[in-house]
Design a protein around this motif. Structure first.
Motif, PDB file in Angstrom:
ATOM      1  N   THR A   1      -2.015   2.826   5.723  1.00 45.26           N
ATOM      2  CA  THR A   1      -0.613   2.412   5.640  1.00 45.26           C
ATOM      3  C   THR A   1      -0.487   0.995   5.091  1.00 45.26           C
ATOM      4  O   THR A   1      -1.435   0.207   5.118  1.00 45.26           O
ATOM      5  N   GLU A   2       0.697   0.684   4.652  1.00 52.21           N
ATOM      6  CA  GLU A   2       1.017  -0.655   4.166  1.00 52.21           C
ATOM      7  C   GLU A   2       0.927  -1.688   5.296  1.00 52.21           C
ATOM      8  O   GLU A   2       0.666  -2.865   5.055  1.00 52.21           O
ATOM      9  N   ARG A   3       1.121  -1.247   6.539  1.00 48.55           N
ATOM     10  CA  ARG A   3       1.043  -2.160   7.694  1.00 48.55           C
ATOM     11  C   ARG A   3      -0.305  -2.870   7.771  1.00 48.55           C
ATOM     12  O   ARG A   3      -0.411  -3.961   8.299  1.00 48.55           O
ATOM     13  N   SER A   4      -1.342  -2.245   7.235  1.00 47.63           N
ATOM     14  CA  SER A   4      -2.690  -2.793   7.370  1.00 47.63           C
ATOM     15  C   SER A   4      -2.974  -3.965   6.432  1.00 47.63           C
ATOM     16  O   SER A   4      -3.990  -4.639   6.594  1.00 47.63           O
ATOM     17  N   HIS A   5      -2.101  -4.220   5.472  1.00 52.86           N
ATOM     18  CA  HIS A   5      -2.412  -5.248   4.476  1.00 52.86           C
ATOM     19  C   HIS A   5      -2.522  -6.644   5.058  1.00 52.86           C
ATOM     20  O   HIS A   5      -3.131  -7.517   4.457  1.00 52.86           O
ATOM     21  N   MET A   6      -1.996  -6.878   6.240  1.00 57.40           N
ATOM     22  CA  MET A   6      -2.086  -8.208   6.849  1.00 57.40           C
ATOM     23  C   MET A   6      -3.358  -8.380   7.674  1.00 57.40           C
ATOM     24  O   MET A   6      -3.631  -9.458   8.179  1.00 57.40           O
ATOM     25  N   VAL A   7      -4.131  -7.307   7.823  1.00 54.47           N
ATOM     26  CA  VAL A   7      -5.363  -7.372   8.611  1.00 54.47           C
ATOM     27  C   VAL A   7      -6.538  -6.757   7.838  1.00 54.47           C
ATOM     28  O   VAL A   7      -7.368  -6.051   8.401  1.00 54.47           O
ATOM     29  N   GLY A   8      -6.582  -7.038   6.540  1.00 52.99           N
ATOM     30  CA  GLY A   8      -7.734  -6.626   5.747  1.00 52.99           C
ATOM     31  C   GLY A   8      -7.654  -5.264   5.109  1.00 52.99           C
ATOM     32  O   GLY A   8      -8.635  -4.797   4.523  1.00 52.99           O
ATOM     33  N   GLY A   9      -6.522  -4.603   5.196  1.00 53.33           N
ATOM     34  CA  GLY A   9      -6.378  -3.281   4.604  1.00 53.33           C
ATOM     35  C   GLY A   9      -5.685  -3.362   3.264  1.00 53.33           C
ATOM     36  O   GLY A   9      -5.366  -4.444   2.786  1.00 53.33           O
TER      37      GLY A   9
ATOM     38  N   TRP B   1      -5.382  -9.758  16.875  1.00 53.18           N
ATOM     39  CA  TRP B   1      -4.768  -8.593  17.506  1.00 53.18           C
ATOM     40  C   TRP B   1      -4.109  -7.726  16.457  1.00 53.18           C
ATOM     41  O   TRP B   1      -3.658  -8.200  15.426  1.00 53.18           O
ATOM     42  N   THR B   2      -4.092  -6.450  16.735  1.00 51.73           N
ATOM     43  CA  THR B   2      -3.394  -5.473  15.902  1.00 51.73           C
ATOM     44  C   THR B   2      -2.939  -4.347  16.814  1.00 51.73           C
ATOM     45  O   THR B   2      -3.704  -3.874  17.648  1.00 51.73           O
ATOM     46  N   LEU B   3      -1.690  -3.933  16.644  1.00 51.70           N
ATOM     47  CA  LEU B   3      -1.162  -2.789  17.395  1.00 51.70           C
ATOM     48  C   LEU B   3      -0.753  -1.691  16.436  1.00 51.70           C
ATOM     49  O   LEU B   3      -0.253  -1.959  15.344  1.00 51.70           O
ATOM     50  N   MET B   4      -0.956  -0.459  16.877  1.00 52.28           N
ATOM     51  CA  MET B   4      -0.439   0.678  16.141  1.00 52.28           C
ATOM     52  C   MET B   4       1.091   0.652  16.268  1.00 52.28           C
ATOM     53  O   MET B   4       1.638   0.133  17.242  1.00 52.28           O
ATOM     54  N   GLU B   5       1.752   1.220  15.310  1.00 56.32           N
ATOM     55  CA  GLU B   5       3.212   1.147  15.260  1.00 56.32           C
ATOM     56  C   GLU B   5       3.869   1.652  16.547  1.00 56.32           C
ATOM     57  O   GLU B   5       4.812   1.040  17.044  1.00 56.32           O
ATOM     58  N   GLN B   6       3.357   2.748  17.123  1.00 52.61           N
ATOM     59  CA  GLN B   6       3.975   3.321  18.318  1.00 52.61           C
ATOM     60  C   GLN B   6       3.834   2.418  19.545  1.00 52.61           C
ATOM     61  O   GLN B   6       4.523   2.610  20.533  1.00 52.61           O
TER      62      GLN B   6
END
Length: 183
Positions: free
Chosen positions: A33-41, A96-101
């Protein structure tokens, strides 16, 4: 074979535990997902496998690392938090990283606070930093809620980022978590 132990911590709503192979499908979905771009994705499945292996290796080599988070009420893997210190980092970082849900429930605060407290009490890491991407308003808000303050501009993973400094904790007070041994 090298043997090492990853402590399991419990908070009111979370279990902070060792990364498991069963976490790989959720990690792969997150990193697609696009959400991962801030943590190395983003990362593909092989990149996620390497990330999972690296997390275990970090614990073996440094004696600290990222815990994976299980929400007690659902039993779901909902993210990760802990200490990261790899080549290119200025010093150990609380990440830290959280899944969207899992967002919007205070779980990130609960997890990061427990990881930071454990790092200060048991791993000699007190007053650490967090790298925060400029566009990551949620992480910046969480850093502020944790009492961190903006320190300076920096770079991580080849991208500019803000460096936030966490306050030194008084380690003579009561521990925030319950630690279990074994896994």
């Amino acid at each position: 074979m090298t043997t090492f132990a990853i402590p399991t911590l419990e908070t009111e709503r979370l279990i902070l535990r060792a990364p498991h192979l069963d976490d790989l499908p959720a990690m792969t979905a997150f990193y697609a997902t696009e959400r991962s771009h801030m943590v190395g994705g983003p990362r593909d499945a092989a990149g996620c496998w390497n990330g999972l292996a690296n997390r275990l290796g970090h614990w073996a080599l440094r004696g600290y690392g990222l815990w994976h988070l299980t929400e007690k009420s659902s039993g779901s893997f909902v993210g990760w938090t802990g200490m990261i210190y790899v080549p290119g980092w200025d010093e150990p970082e609380l990440g830290w990283t959280l899944m969207e849900q899992a967002e919007g429930k205070g779980l990130g605060f609960e997890a990061a606070q427990a990881a930071r407290d454990h790092a200060a009490r048991h791993q000699g890491l007190n007053g650490v930093i967090s790298y925060i991407a400029h566009a990551n308003d949620r992480s910046r808000a969480l850093a502020e809620r944790l009492g961190a303050t903006y320190e300076r501009e920096g770079e991580v993973l080849g991208k500019s980022a803000q460096i936030w400094r966490h306050p030194k904790l008084d380690t003579s007070t009561t521990d925030l978590t319950t630690e279990r041994t074994g896994q």
